[in-house]
Design a protein around this motif. Structure first.
Motif, mmCIF file in Angstrom:
data_model
loop_
_atom_site.group_PDB
_atom_site.id
_atom_site.type_symbol
_atom_site.label_atom_id
_atom_site.label_comp_id
_atom_site.label_asym_id
_atom_site.label_seq_id
_atom_site.Cartn_x
_atom_site.Cartn_y
_atom_site.Cartn_z
ATOM 1 N N ALA A 1 73.868 25.217 13.524
ATOM 2 C CA ALA A 1 74.313 26.821 13.985
ATOM 3 C C ALA A 1 73.650 27.691 15.361
ATOM 4 O O ALA A 1 73.685 27.609 16.628
ATOM 5 C CB ALA A 1 74.553 27.934 13.598
ATOM 6 N N HIS A 2 72.008 27.611 14.800
ATOM 7 C CA HIS A 2 71.390 28.533 15.905
ATOM 8 C C HIS A 2 71.271 27.319 17.163
ATOM 9 O O HIS A 2 70.173 28.063 18.207
ATOM 10 C CB HIS A 2 69.687 28.499 14.961
ATOM 11 C CG HIS A 2 70.694 29.687 14.517
ATOM 12 N ND1 HIS A 2 69.924 31.201 14.847
ATOM 13 C CD2 HIS A 2 69.939 29.724 13.152
ATOM 14 C CE1 HIS A 2 69.832 32.156 14.150
ATOM 15 N NE2 HIS A 2 70.306 31.423 12.703
ATOM 16 N N ARG A 3 70.711 26.249 17.108
ATOM 17 C CA ARG A 3 70.355 24.719 17.538
ATOM 18 C C ARG A 3 71.746 25.061 18.831
ATOM 19 O O ARG A 3 71.613 25.091 20.692
ATOM 20 C CB ARG A 3 70.914 23.734 17.185
ATOM 21 C CG ARG A 3 68.760 23.789 16.058
ATOM 22 C CD ARG A 3 68.926 21.951 16.816
ATOM 23 N NE ARG A 3 69.907 21.068 15.391
ATOM 24 C CZ ARG A 3 70.415 21.134 14.062
ATOM 25 N NH1 ARG A 3 69.477 21.534 13.426
ATOM 26 N NH2 ARG A 3 70.890 19.975 13.848
ATOM 27 N N ASP A 4 72.946 25.743 18.334
ATOM 28 C CA ASP A 4 74.140 25.411 19.190
ATOM 29 C C ASP A 4 74.206 26.328 20.221
ATOM 30 O O ASP A 4 74.286 26.379 21.581
ATOM 31 C CB ASP A 4 75.405 25.548 17.953
ATOM 32 C CG ASP A 4 75.619 23.642 17.631
ATOM 33 O OD1 ASP A 4 75.377 22.733 17.693
ATOM 34 O OD2 ASP A 4 76.518 23.982 16.749
ATOM 35 N N MET A 5 73.525 28.391 19.271
ATOM 36 C CA MET A 5 73.809 28.682 20.566
ATOM 37 C C MET A 5 72.507 28.930 21.023
ATOM 38 O O MET A 5 72.703 29.480 22.167
ATOM 39 C CB MET A 5 73.786 30.491 19.030
ATOM 40 C CG MET A 5 75.047 30.509 18.062
ATOM 41 S SD MET A 5 74.518 32.268 17.418
ATOM 42 C CE MET A 5 73.426 31.456 16.087
ATOM 43 N N GLN A 6 71.545 27.803 20.521
ATOM 44 C CA GLN A 6 70.317 28.030 21.240
ATOM 45 C C GLN A 6 70.518 27.173 22.621
ATOM 46 O O GLN A 6 70.194 27.333 24.310
ATOM 47 C CB GLN A 6 69.110 27.432 20.894
ATOM 48 C CG GLN A 6 68.237 27.326 21.915
ATOM 49 C CD GLN A 6 66.831 29.528 22.093
ATOM 50 O OE1 GLN A 6 67.369 30.299 21.307
ATOM 51 N NE2 GLN A 6 66.480 29.147 22.996
ATOM 52 N N GLY A 7 71.338 26.364 22.087
ATOM 53 C CA GLY A 7 71.951 25.376 23.575
ATOM 54 C C GLY A 7 72.607 25.510 24.282
ATOM 55 O O GLY A 7 72.778 25.312 25.692
ATOM 56 N N LEU A 8 73.862 26.625 24.194
ATOM 57 C CA LEU A 8 74.882 27.797 25.037
ATOM 58 C C LEU A 8 74.351 28.822 25.856
ATOM 59 O O LEU A 8 73.592 29.339 25.402
ATOM 60 C CB LEU A 8 75.821 27.482 24.624
ATOM 61 C CG LEU A 8 77.405 28.996 25.147
ATOM 62 C CD1 LEU A 8 77.991 27.448 25.798
ATOM 63 C CD2 LEU A 8 77.677 29.629 23.972
#
Length: 489
Positions: A107-114
């Motif tokens: 989830a943190h990777r996804d939020m960091q990628g957006l």
């Protein structure tokens, strides 16, 4: 495990869990709105990082770091997500509990990628460096606040930067969601309310149109009050616990990522000449006398010309205008107080007064504004040169002049039954017998340039100052709330 106010977030039915869920809803809403805004308008508001940030690049908290429970200015999406996840974890199936670390990491990777463009985000005045005494805290609306945010971004060279959703704060989410709701819901509803015809009289001044517009009026007023209360309370609230490093990254952009869209030269020039107003060190443009504006305009026009004869003509015209302004005196206190300066009682009377036939709206606001001046001890007989009038006084006079003119036009059209829209439809459909009470009032759109043009422009001028007027803060100056170092740690 994250803690809030010293207690573990382990019970989803507890107070902390409920608050985390509320914040989570706000996170989902702002993300959806921001994505919609970027996709529909094609402005590159949102972009996915390429390549995706690897696991090692995702910030991980050090359990040894001390934590502090912070408000919306430093409560990031990443921190709020962890708080919600940890509060719900005890109620989840065992297999999910076992995979919790990997789920959170993904989830943190996804939020960091957006990545979200700074141009699509509106900041709370505190995050712009404002303090409680600064004019932007009083004179702002969602549109003017966004304009000030973007002018400061351009001035600081941050207009093309992007913020990871991981670092986006609850304050930024609240201000941005309110901006989009204001533009897409509140403004259209207000315009629609002003266009609703009487339809049919029920009793005295009360008509079917009145009954339709009243809920809209109260709804917009209530929504505005709720936003102001929520925005103010969340800043000081204890939402989630964060470490010092997380607090420093709150709301920060990605240094190695830029959007390619260039900022127009005219906008860069304007942004370079203004800064956030501070009554102690940088007086707002709204407080400057008209003579200063005329002089500055004349100097600017001379600076962009290359012909000396043209320069002399501009200087002569500027001197002529300045001379006329010095010799012409006006009763400045007969300009009613600006509605933004009304107290709570005056504001409430003004809002409800629009429902009063004939005198409601601009005429009533003039009376309220003059009464406000009298209560402030103003001498109505006193005069001053136009050159000494402030920008705010001048724009306030323009606001009332336009509002009264629009009000008179509306009365004339309604009393004479010659609404242009109704007349046009009768010309197109001679046998239809259409009257002004049967179709939306075209006069409802007449006031829009005043409410959502002049007022916004005025708020921007009162919130900003000329950069050339900015003085270095003294050693004893009050520490601003806009920086992490200014906040309690």
């Amino acid at each position: 495990m994250r803690k809030r106010g010293g207690s573990a977030l382990s019970d989803v039915s507890g107070h902390a869990g409920r608050r985390a869920l509320v914040v989570g809803i706000a996170v989902v809403v702002v993300t959806a709105v921001a994505m919609s805004f970027g996709t529909e308008r094609g402005v590159g508001a949102l972009a996915s990082a390429a390549p995706t940030v690897p696991s090692a690049a995702v910030p991980s908290r050090t359990t040894a770091e001390p934590e502090e429970c912070v408000g919306s200015r430093f409560a990031t999406f990443g921190a709020v997500y962890d708080a919600i996840f940890d509060s719900l974890l005890p109620t989840m199936p065992a297999d999910i509990q076992q995979r919790a670390p990997s789920i959170k990491a993904r989830a943190h990777r996804d939020m960091q990628g957006l990545r979200i463009s700074k141009l699509a985000v509106s900041n709370h005045p505190y995050d712009l460096g404002a303090d409680d005494e600064d004019p932007i805290m009083t004179y702002r609306d969602p549109i003017s606040q966004w304009i000030v945010t973007q002018l400061l971004n351009v001035r600081n060279g941050e207009a093309t930067e992007a913020i990871p959703a991981e670092n986006l704060t609850v304050a930024q989410a609240v201000e941005t969601v309110w901006l989009y709701l204001y533009v897409t819901v509140m403004v259209p509803l207000t315009l629609a309310r002003r266009t609703i015809p009487s339809i049919a009289t029920i009793a005295g001044p009360i008509s079917v149109g009145t009954l339709i517009t009243l809920p809209i009026l109260l709804g917009v007023f209530a929504a505005t009050q709720v936003y102001q209360a929520v925005s103010a309370r969340l800043v000081e609230a204890c939402i989630v616990s964060v470490t010092h490093s997380e607090k420093e990254n709150a709301g920060k952009s990605v240094k190695d990522l830029r959007f390619t869209r260039a900022v127009p030269g005219l906008l860069r020039d304007i942004a370079g000449q203004v800064d956030l107003a501070d009554p102690e060190n940088c007086p707002s443009i709204g407080t400057l006398p008209l003579s200063r504006i005329v002089e500055r305009t004349s100097n600017y026009l001379q600076s962009i010309t290359t012909d000396s004869a043209t320069d002399r003509r501009i200087a002569a015209m500027g001197d002529g205008v300045a001379q006329w302004m010095r010799n012409t005196r006006v009763h400045q206190n007969l300009i009613p107080a600006d509605p933004a300066d009304y107290n709570t009682a005056e504001y409430a009377i003004s809002q409800i007064g629009v429902l009063i036939p004939y005198v409601g709206g601009a005429p009533l606001d003039v009376v309220i504004g003059l009464s406000h001046n009298r209560n402030q001890g103003a001498d109505f007989a006193a005069t001053a040169p136009i050159a000494d009038l402030s920008v705010t006084k001048t724009l306030t006079a323009a606001y009332y002049a336009y509002a009264l003119a629009a009000h008179m036009v509306e009365l004339a059209w309604s009393e004479a039954g010659v609404d242009p829209a109704a007349a046009l439809l009768n010309d197109l459909l001679p046998d239809a017998g259409i009257t002004a009470d049967m179709i939306p009032k075209s006069t409802g759109l007449v006031g829009a340039p005043n409410l959502y043009g002049l007022v916004v422009y005025h708020n921007v001028l009162r919130s900003m100052c000329l950069a050339e007027d900015k003085r270095p803060a003294g050693a004893g100056a009050t520490t601003k709330r806009g920086s992490v170092s200014a906040a309690r740690w």
